[in-house]
Enzyme design. Structure first.
Site, PDB file in Angstrom:
ATOM      1  N   HIS A 184       9.359  21.953   0.606  1.00 30.51           N
ATOM      2  CA  HIS A 184       9.332  21.844  -0.975  1.00 30.51           C
ATOM      3  C   HIS A 184      10.269  20.886  -1.438  1.00 30.51           C
ATOM      4  O   HIS A 184      11.467  20.891  -0.839  1.00 30.51           O
ATOM      5  CB  HIS A 184       9.475  23.345  -1.708  1.00 30.51           C
ATOM      6  CG  HIS A 184      10.650  24.164  -1.089  1.00 30.51           C
ATOM      7  ND1 HIS A 184      10.821  24.452   0.442  1.00 30.51           N
ATOM      8  CD2 HIS A 184      11.756  24.184  -1.438  1.00 30.51           C
ATOM      9  CE1 HIS A 184      11.850  24.873   0.517  1.00 30.51           C
ATOM     10  NE2 HIS A 184      12.702  24.665  -0.582  1.00 30.51           N
ATOM     11  N   HIS A 200      12.903  19.963  -4.363  1.00 31.46           N
ATOM     12  CA  HIS A 200      13.423  20.532  -5.510  1.00 31.46           C
ATOM     13  C   HIS A 200      13.751  19.296  -6.648  1.00 31.46           C
ATOM     14  O   HIS A 200      14.155  18.371  -6.406  1.00 31.46           O
ATOM     15  CB  HIS A 200      14.751  20.897  -5.375  1.00 31.46           C
ATOM     16  CG  HIS A 200      15.110  22.186  -4.227  1.00 31.46           C
ATOM     17  ND1 HIS A 200      15.420  23.320  -4.578  1.00 31.46           N
ATOM     18  CD2 HIS A 200      14.959  22.163  -2.858  1.00 31.46           C
ATOM     19  CE1 HIS A 200      15.405  24.143  -3.625  1.00 31.46           C
ATOM     20  NE2 HIS A 200      15.004  23.367  -2.567  1.00 31.46           N
TER      21      HIS A 200
HETATM   22  P1  AMP Z   1      15.623  26.033   0.228  1.00 34.43           P
HETATM   23  O1  AMP Z   1      16.932  26.330   0.624  1.00 34.43           O
HETATM   24  O2  AMP Z   1      15.516  24.610   0.022  1.00 34.43           O
HETATM   25  O3  AMP Z   1      14.547  26.249   1.516  1.00 34.43           O
HETATM   26  O4  AMP Z   1      15.236  26.474  -1.200  1.00 34.43           O
HETATM   27  C1  AMP Z   1      14.182  27.486  -1.405  1.00 34.43           C
HETATM   28  C2  AMP Z   1      14.140  27.603  -2.908  1.00 34.43           C
HETATM   29  O5  AMP Z   1      13.180  28.593  -3.114  1.00 34.43           O
HETATM   30  C3  AMP Z   1      15.286  28.613  -3.312  1.00 34.43           C
HETATM   31  O6  AMP Z   1      15.785  27.563  -4.417  1.00 34.43           O
HETATM   32  C4  AMP Z   1      14.844  29.727  -4.038  1.00 34.43           C
HETATM   33  O7  AMP Z   1      15.520  30.190  -4.969  1.00 34.43           O
HETATM   34  C5  AMP Z   1      13.309  29.475  -4.147  1.00 34.43           C
HETATM   35  N1  AMP Z   1      12.547  30.440  -4.200  1.00 34.43           N
HETATM   36  C6  AMP Z   1      12.589  31.480  -3.162  1.00 34.43           C
HETATM   37  N2  AMP Z   1      11.633  32.664  -3.323  1.00 34.43           N
HETATM   38  C7  AMP Z   1      10.989  32.064  -4.591  1.00 34.43           C
HETATM   39  C8  AMP Z   1       9.896  32.636  -5.337  1.00 34.43           C
HETATM   40  N3  AMP Z   1       9.208  33.639  -5.057  1.00 34.43           N
HETATM   41  N4  AMP Z   1       9.666  31.864  -6.335  1.00 34.43           N
HETATM   42  C9  AMP Z   1      10.078  30.701  -6.809  1.00 34.43           C
HETATM   43  N5  AMP Z   1      11.151  30.284  -5.933  1.00 34.43           N
HETATM   44  C10 AMP Z   1      11.333  30.795  -4.816  1.00 34.43           C
END
Ligand code: AMP
Ligand code: ZN
Length: 138
Positions: free
Chosen positions: A100, A102
């Site tokens: 994903h 950001h």
């Molecule tokens: P990363 O550390 O780059 O893998 O980021 C994962 C991101 O996903 C974090 O910023 C979380 O806040 C976000 N996240 C986790 N669960 C959800 C969810 N159910 N809906 C939206 N964002 C999420």
């Protein structure tokens, strides 16, 4: 679809999300725990765990959508700038193992500290190592 992947479950509609944009291959949602107001995630619908497993079309499309969100942020004066961030592998602080991108809205004076951290950490390029580094990366 991976049963124990939170983003696959969001894409399948099993877990609710705040949707910004969706097309056949990609979903963009608000991050549930935003680092700044409007922090968004651009997610391919296909389960791809790591950056190196994604093809150019997928990555190009994700970046294009991130650009669209950034354009809306700027046009609507919702933000003054944006940072893009993608963590791939635990060593790079990835926590959800479905890639994903950001999109982080930035505002003048938000004191996020990214620039300061970058300047503090950067430097120390060792000239002798450059040929080896270029070989590894190309
Ligand atoms: P990363 O550390 O780059 O893998 O980021 C994962 C991101 O996903 C974090 O910023 C979380 O806040 C976000 N996240 C986790 N669960 C959800 C969810 N159910 N809906 C939206 N964002 C999420
Ligand atoms: Zn997944």
């Amino acid at each position: 679809m991976e049963r124990d992947c939170i983003f696959c479950r969001i894409i399948a509609g099993e877990i609710p999300s705040k949707k910004i944009f969706e097309d056949q291959t990609t979903l963009a949602i608000l991050d549930i725990n935003p680092i700044s107001e409007g922090h968004s995630l651009v997610i391919p619908k296909k389960h791809i765990a790591y950056l190196e497993e994604a093809d150019e079309t997928t990555l190009g499309h994700m970046t294009g959508i991130a650009g669209k969100i950034a354009r809306n942020m700027i046009r609507n004066r919702f933000a003054d700038g944006t940072n893009l961030f993608l963590a791939s592998h635990e060593s790079a602080d990835q926590t959800v193992f479905h890639i994903h991108l950001h999109v982080i809205p930035r505002r003048k004076g938000d004191n996020m500290g990214i620039g300061d951290w970058w300047r503090e950490k950067s430097g120390g390029l060792e000239e002798v190592k450059i040929p080896e580094i270029l070989k590894m990366l190309s």
